[in-house]
Scaffold this motif. Structure first.
Motif, PDB file in Angstrom:
ATOM      1  N   UNK A   1     -40.699  13.411  22.126  1.00  0.00           N
ATOM      2  CA  UNK A   1     -41.559  13.349  23.072  1.00  0.00           C
ATOM      3  C   UNK A   1     -40.999  13.092  24.729  1.00  0.00           C
ATOM      4  N   UNK A   2     -39.810  12.637  24.605  1.00  0.00           N
ATOM      5  CA  UNK A   2     -39.260  12.093  25.940  1.00  0.00           C
ATOM      6  C   UNK A   2     -38.858  13.412  26.668  1.00  0.00           C
ATOM      7  N   UNK A   3     -38.955  14.816  26.086  1.00  0.00           N
ATOM      8  CA  UNK A   3     -38.792  15.787  26.777  1.00  0.00           C
ATOM      9  C   UNK A   3     -39.870  16.060  27.910  1.00  0.00           C
ATOM     10  N   UNK A   4     -41.144  15.376  27.560  1.00  0.00           N
ATOM     11  CA  UNK A   4     -42.306  15.396  28.655  1.00  0.00           C
ATOM     12  C   UNK A   4     -41.839  14.811  29.819  1.00  0.00           C
ATOM     13  N   UNK A   5     -40.911  13.771  29.711  1.00  0.00           N
ATOM     14  CA  UNK A   5     -40.525  12.949  31.070  1.00  0.00           C
ATOM     15  C   UNK A   5     -39.452  13.775  31.721  1.00  0.00           C
ATOM     16  N   UNK A   6     -39.959  14.685  32.556  1.00  0.00           N
ATOM     17  CA  UNK A   6     -39.019  15.541  33.132  1.00  0.00           C
ATOM     18  C   UNK A   6     -38.098  15.001  34.193  1.00  0.00           C
ATOM     19  N   UNK A   7     -38.502  13.724  34.622  1.00  0.00           N
ATOM     20  CA  UNK A   7     -37.571  13.002  35.900  1.00  0.00           C
ATOM     21  C   UNK A   7     -36.472  11.945  35.121  1.00  0.00           C
ATOM     22  N   UNK A   8     -36.929  11.653  33.786  1.00  0.00           N
ATOM     23  CA  UNK A   8     -35.884  11.075  32.944  1.00  0.00           C
ATOM     24  C   UNK A   8     -34.389  11.281  33.014  1.00  0.00           C
ATOM     25  N   UNK A   9     -33.526  10.238  33.653  1.00  0.00           N
ATOM     26  CA  UNK A   9     -32.145  10.718  33.538  1.00  0.00           C
ATOM     27  C   UNK A   9     -31.283   9.911  32.585  1.00  0.00           C
ATOM     28  N   UNK A  10     -31.713   8.534  32.592  1.00  0.00           N
ATOM     29  CA  UNK A  10     -30.963   7.625  31.725  1.00  0.00           C
ATOM     30  C   UNK A  10     -32.031   7.076  30.703  1.00  0.00           C
ATOM     31  N   UNK A  11     -31.134   6.897  29.512  1.00  0.00           N
ATOM     32  CA  UNK A  11     -32.038   6.521  28.282  1.00  0.00           C
ATOM     33  C   UNK A  11     -30.865   5.725  27.451  1.00  0.00           C
ATOM     34  N   UNK A  12     -31.518   4.633  26.942  1.00  0.00           N
ATOM     35  CA  UNK A  12     -30.756   3.490  26.002  1.00  0.00           C
ATOM     36  C   UNK A  12     -31.908   3.767  24.783  1.00  0.00           C
ATOM     37  N   UNK A  13     -31.177   4.068  23.855  1.00  0.00           N
ATOM     38  CA  UNK A  13     -32.043   4.011  22.442  1.00  0.00           C
ATOM     39  C   UNK A  13     -31.161   3.349  21.186  1.00  0.00           C
ATOM     40  N   UNK A  14     -29.867   2.918  21.789  1.00  0.00           N
ATOM     41  CA  UNK A  14     -29.289   2.252  20.740  1.00  0.00           C
ATOM     42  C   UNK A  14     -29.905   1.009  20.105  1.00  0.00           C
ATOM     43  N   UNK A  15     -29.654   1.112  18.811  1.00  0.00           N
ATOM     44  CA  UNK A  15     -30.181  -0.397  18.130  1.00  0.00           C
ATOM     45  C   UNK A  15     -31.552   0.011  17.358  1.00  0.00           C
ATOM     46  N   UNK A  16     -32.270   1.445  17.829  1.00  0.00           N
ATOM     47  CA  UNK A  16     -33.520   1.639  17.045  1.00  0.00           C
ATOM     48  C   UNK A  16     -33.049   2.215  15.685  1.00  0.00           C
ATOM     49  N   UNK A  17     -34.038   2.157  14.857  1.00  0.00           N
ATOM     50  CA  UNK A  17     -33.761   2.786  13.562  1.00  0.00           C
ATOM     51  C   UNK A  17     -33.238   4.196  13.521  1.00  0.00           C
ATOM     52  N   UNK A  18     -33.659   4.999  14.441  1.00  0.00           N
ATOM     53  CA  UNK A  18     -33.484   6.420  14.514  1.00  0.00           C
ATOM     54  C   UNK A  18     -31.904   6.552  14.750  1.00  0.00           C
ATOM     55  N   UNK A  19     -31.400   5.729  15.648  1.00  0.00           N
ATOM     56  CA  UNK A  19     -29.972   5.743  15.937  1.00  0.00           C
ATOM     57  C   UNK A  19     -28.884   5.249  15.049  1.00  0.00           C
ATOM     58  N   UNK A  20     -29.696   4.268  14.329  1.00  0.00           N
ATOM     59  CA  UNK A  20     -28.743   3.426  13.151  1.00  0.00           C
ATOM     60  C   UNK A  20     -28.763   4.349  12.003  1.00  0.00           C
ATOM     61  N   UNK A  21     -29.542   5.246  11.890  1.00  0.00           N
ATOM     62  CA  UNK A  21     -29.611   6.266  10.696  1.00  0.00           C
ATOM     63  C   UNK A  21     -28.591   7.223  10.792  1.00  0.00           C
ATOM     64  N   UNK A  22     -27.845   7.354  11.901  1.00  0.00           N
ATOM     65  CA  UNK A  22     -26.601   8.350  12.035  1.00  0.00           C
ATOM     66  C   UNK A  22     -25.689   7.358  11.703  1.00  0.00           C
ATOM     67  N   UNK A  23     -24.877   7.909  10.753  1.00  0.00           N
ATOM     68  CA  UNK A  23     -23.718   6.853  10.522  1.00  0.00           C
ATOM     69  C   UNK A  23     -22.621   6.917  11.554  1.00  0.00           C
ATOM     70  N   UNK A  24     -22.367   8.072  12.304  1.00  0.00           N
ATOM     71  CA  UNK A  24     -21.492   8.136  13.270  1.00  0.00           C
ATOM     72  C   UNK A  24     -22.292   8.380  14.806  1.00  0.00           C
TER      73      UNK A  24
END
Length: 186
Positions: free
Chosen positions: A137-160
């Motif tokens: 959904x963040x694709x809709x935010x066309x001006x977004x340049x910097x994102x921190x999502x570390x520590x969310x289950x989605x990021x932690x679901x990737x082992x690497x």
């Protein structure tokens, strides 16, 4: 003795004004973080901050985003380390907000920030986002340049870490900094 009563926005603003010797209506940066006892509710007393460009309410116990209607100049809002479960109410800042710092809350859905027209920075590490559908959904935010999502289950679901970064870089084509690290695209 009992629990100490929560600090109100009015009390926190009065303390801030006394300490900073600046009229609230003229203040550009107001920090109401780390109140003790913590602030539990945002309310209409925030309306006095009509010239405020940066407001910090981090490290309190706020559960709902409210009473932002009058903050027509707000560019940076920090609500990190609170008890927020969603973005309801943030849309009042859709035309001005450039940075939203909302890490360490309990947000799992990105509904509510999709209308942010100028949002460049979204720090939302350590929340409860757990699906790619939400991240995309963040694709809709066309001006977004910097994102921190570390520590969310989605990021932690990737082992690497690298696999996570690769997926985000592929899907979120407009982001230039992810989790604090610049993205180099070929």
């Amino acid at each position: 003795m009992g629990e100490p009563k929560a600090t109100t926005i009015k009390e926190a603003l009065a303390k801030w004004q006394e300490k900073n010797k600046t009229p609230l209506s003229e203040a550009l940066y107001v920090g109401l973080q780390f109140q003790w006892p913590p602030i539990e509710k945002m309310d209409s007393n925030l309306a006095v901050l009509k010239n405020c460009e940066k407001l910090s309410l981090s490290t309190n116990c706020i559960e709902k985003i409210t009473s932002l209607d009058a903050l027509k100049n707000l560019k940076v809002l920090s609500l990190a380390r609170n008890n927020l479960k969603n973005f309801n109410g943030i849309d009042k800042l859709a035309d001005t907000l450039e940075e939203l710092w909302i890490s360490y809350n309990y947000i799992d859905k990105l509904k509510g920030i999709m209308g942010m027209k100028k949002l460049k920075v979204l720090y939302m590490g350590n929340n409860l986002v757990d699906s790619w559908n939400e991240v995309q959904k963040l694709l809709k935010l066309e001006t977004l340049q910097e994102l921190v999502l570390a520590g969310n289950p989605i990021q932690e679901s990737f082992l690497e870490e690298q696999v996570w970064r690769t997926e985000c870089v592929k899907k979120l084509t407009h982001i230039s900094i992810l989790d604090g690290i610049p993205i180099i695209r070929e």
